[in-house]
Write a protein that holds these residues in place. Sequence first.
Motif, short mmCIF file in Angstrom:
data_model
loop_
_atom_site.label_atom_id
_atom_site.label_comp_id
_atom_site.label_asym_id
_atom_site.label_seq_id
_atom_site.Cartn_x
_atom_site.Cartn_y
_atom_site.Cartn_z
N LEU A 359 17.95 1.19 0.88
CA LEU A 359 17.67 0.56 -0.21
C LEU A 359 16.13 0.39 -0.56
O LEU A 359 15.37 0.61 -1.76
CB LEU A 359 18.02 -0.97 -0.25
CG LEU A 359 17.89 -1.95 -1.20
CD1 LEU A 359 18.34 -1.40 -2.58
CD2 LEU A 359 18.31 -3.36 -0.84
N VAL A 360 15.19 0.21 0.58
CA VAL A 360 13.91 -0.14 0.19
C VAL A 360 12.98 1.32 -0.01
O VAL A 360 12.28 1.27 -1.10
CB VAL A 360 13.19 -0.54 1.66
CG1 VAL A 360 11.66 -0.62 1.71
CG2 VAL A 360 13.64 -2.00 1.96
N THR A 361 13.62 2.33 0.47
CA THR A 361 12.73 3.65 0.06
C THR A 361 13.19 3.86 -1.48
O THR A 361 12.33 4.69 -2.01
CB THR A 361 13.38 4.77 1.22
OG1 THR A 361 14.89 4.79 1.02
CG2 THR A 361 12.86 4.65 2.49
N ARG A 362 14.33 3.55 -1.82
CA ARG A 362 14.75 4.03 -3.36
C ARG A 362 13.81 2.99 -4.01
O ARG A 362 13.26 3.27 -5.18
CB ARG A 362 16.15 3.79 -3.61
CG ARG A 362 17.06 4.62 -2.84
CD ARG A 362 16.73 6.03 -2.91
NE ARG A 362 16.92 6.44 -4.25
CZ ARG A 362 16.66 8.09 -4.66
NH1 ARG A 362 16.32 8.66 -3.66
NH2 ARG A 362 16.74 8.22 -5.91
N MET A 363 13.69 1.67 -3.70
CA MET A 363 12.62 1.12 -4.40
C MET A 363 11.45 1.34 -4.38
O MET A 363 10.57 1.39 -5.56
CB MET A 363 12.73 -0.57 -3.90
CG MET A 363 14.16 -1.03 -3.76
SD MET A 363 14.29 -2.74 -3.01
CE MET A 363 13.22 -3.80 -3.94
N MET A 364 10.96 1.89 -3.37
CA MET A 364 9.63 2.56 -3.32
C MET A 364 9.32 3.88 -3.91
O MET A 364 8.23 4.03 -4.71
CB MET A 364 9.05 2.75 -1.77
CG MET A 364 9.03 1.44 -0.66
SD MET A 364 7.65 0.52 -1.54
CE MET A 364 6.02 1.50 -1.40
N ARG A 365 10.46 4.42 -4.06
CA ARG A 365 10.60 5.74 -4.87
C ARG A 365 10.16 5.38 -6.36
O ARG A 365 9.46 6.07 -7.14
CB ARG A 365 11.68 6.42 -4.59
CG ARG A 365 11.75 7.89 -5.33
CD ARG A 365 13.27 8.55 -5.20
NE ARG A 365 13.10 9.74 -5.89
CZ ARG A 365 12.95 11.01 -5.12
NH1 ARG A 365 12.51 10.72 -4.30
NH2 ARG A 365 13.02 11.99 -6.17
N ALA A 366 10.86 4.34 -6.82
CA ALA A 366 10.63 3.96 -8.20
C ALA A 366 9.36 3.33 -8.57
O ALA A 366 8.75 3.85 -9.54
CB ALA A 366 11.50 2.61 -8.54
N ALA A 367 8.76 2.56 -7.38
CA ALA A 367 7.11 2.29 -7.46
C ALA A 367 6.18 3.36 -7.65
O ALA A 367 5.33 3.64 -8.37
CB ALA A 367 6.61 1.28 -6.40
N LEU A 368 6.72 4.64 -6.85
CA LEU A 368 5.64 5.63 -6.87
C LEU A 368 5.82 6.55 -8.45
O LEU A 368 4.84 7.31 -8.80
CB LEU A 368 6.02 6.81 -5.85
CG LEU A 368 5.64 6.21 -4.33
CD1 LEU A 368 6.46 7.19 -3.25
CD2 LEU A 368 4.36 6.01 -4.20
N GLY A 369 7.11 6.42 -8.80
CA GLY A 369 7.52 7.20 -9.86
C GLY A 369 7.12 6.76 -11.33
O GLY A 369 6.56 7.17 -12.42
N VAL A 370 6.78 5.29 -11.29
CA VAL A 370 6.46 4.61 -12.55
C VAL A 370 5.05 4.70 -12.95
O VAL A 370 3.96 4.90 -11.98
CB VAL A 370 6.69 3.19 -12.43
CG1 VAL A 370 6.06 2.31 -11.65
CG2 VAL A 370 6.97 2.60 -14.07
N ARG A 371 4.74 4.67 -14.26
CA ARG A 371 3.44 5.23 -14.42
C ARG A 371 2.39 4.24 -14.85
O ARG A 371 1.32 4.62 -15.15
CB ARG A 371 3.39 6.51 -15.91
CG ARG A 371 3.87 7.65 -15.42
CD ARG A 371 4.58 8.27 -16.73
NE ARG A 371 5.79 7.94 -17.09
CZ ARG A 371 6.96 8.04 -16.51
NH1 ARG A 371 6.93 8.81 -15.66
NH2 ARG A 371 8.05 7.53 -17.11
N ASP A 372 2.81 2.93 -14.93
CA ASP A 372 1.80 1.76 -15.20
C ASP A 372 1.32 1.07 -13.98
O ASP A 372 2.34 0.85 -12.95
CB ASP A 372 2.38 0.92 -16.25
CG ASP A 372 3.87 0.15 -15.84
OD1 ASP A 372 3.58 -0.99 -15.40
OD2 ASP A 372 4.68 1.16 -15.81
N ALA A 373 0.20 0.65 -13.80
CA ALA A 373 -0.09 -0.09 -12.44
C ALA A 373 0.65 -1.45 -12.48
O ALA A 373 1.09 -1.59 -10.89
CB ALA A 373 -1.50 -0.18 -12.78
N PHE A 374 1.14 -2.21 -13.34
CA PHE A 374 1.76 -3.60 -13.11
C PHE A 374 3.12 -3.22 -12.40
O PHE A 374 3.59 -3.90 -11.71
CB PHE A 374 1.97 -4.07 -14.50
CG PHE A 374 2.90 -5.16 -14.44
CD1 PHE A 374 2.48 -6.25 -13.96
CD2 PHE A 374 4.39 -4.97 -15.10
CE1 PHE A 374 3.34 -7.36 -13.94
CE2 PHE A 374 5.15 -6.21 -14.96
CZ PHE A 374 4.60 -7.16 -14.21
#
Length: 474
Positions: A359-374
Amino acid sequence: MTEVISPARPRRNTELALLLGALAIAVGADLLGMVGTGATVDSTAWVPLGVFGAATLVLHVVLRLRAPYADPFMLPVTALLNGLGIAVIHRLGQDAALANSTSQLVWSVLAVLVASALVFLVRDHRLLRRWPYLFLAASAILLLLPLVPGLGLSMYGARIWIDVGFGTFQPGEVAKITLAIFFAGHLSANRDLILLAGRRVGPLTFPRARDLGPLLVAWLVALGVLVFQRDLGSALLFFGMFMAMLYIATSRFSWILLGLGLIALGAVLAFLFMPHVTARFEIWLNAFDPEIYHRDFGGSYQVVQGLFAMASGGLMGTGLGAGNPTQVPLSFSDMILAAIGEELGFVGLAAVLVLYLLLVTRMMRAALGVRDAFGKVLASGLAFTMAWQVFVVMGGVTLVLPLTGLTTPFLAAGGSSLLANWIIVGLVLRISNAARRPVVVDGMVNASGPGAGHLDPGTALPAAAVPMRGGEAR
């Protein structure tokens, strides 16, 4: 020139298949627990978890309609953890009137529906960064509510609950989300100023005094929770979250050094002047001391019984319903990992931890993929908060860390914890949709700016928009 980058597949059918499998495992665990305890199993035994499954299917449908490119693994993993929690609490209630599985079921359904409403109503996560100080004010109100006379309740030595008429609620669980949104908005807006200004000392660059505000606010909030609410777990959780978000936003090791210094100062002050913190450290360091073990209040009986329970479970466990986890105080909440370790063994407990890791790694994957700093700071901060909470709870149960009283996300009994953690999943699902959906990049537009570089989820991709590589169409 217009180019479509990474035309990802929605993969909602994959999510549906995994979700049905997760619900089947949860129902099977519930039935095994009933058989193991000798409870009557009839044709309606599947109904409670069936209701919970229907709620998760509602969220699945909302994702199909509003966030079709959201991560396909987060919902099934979260549903499996929550379903296992309901099954284990139901099993514990068969042996003794220790846990109310009906209450856990009601809160689970409510939490999933709130997460569904969040995904449905918040079309773009970047809207949340418009009101950072509103979220800061909401956080302050939520943290102060338990201190209001007549509203706040003191239980188990901590004052972190409020009376809502039909039960109790822990506002601090929701405050961790509003504080995360505030810090993500503040840090993403002021990141360049924090990075460019500062004094260099050797290989490290330390921030200016005026830029230390967020760090000092985080420290004071954590210390205030520790002093006034007597809640060591929430204090650790808040400050750990703040430190992680600061480092993610700045990538400066000097912030970590400053944070560790403040943690050390706070720990020394708490150990010297706060008896409840001193007692927690004594339990941690001398759990098997007979004097500490037999204390009427603040003793090590609970954690030692949890260690004995996990030891009796061994590698494969006693089987659901075949152990004696109710001998451990609060086995349905603080010590639910010990109950799982006894009846499912080391293998079962390790499988649960692997689910959290996924679960945590999938959440971090979303953080790495999104393009805005916020979005990056918010998703990664929430992911770290989830991982940090599981680590602190597991560390307390196994005596690696002092026992803090934090709840295990999605597993342990507690409505406010369920609600807050499902909101976190809903927020990160929304961010993951922005991270995975196809992007149109125009050479005249900054693809990381507000509203730029995003293709509306309902827009069909023309064949001509798919880029050519090496003379061949992808």
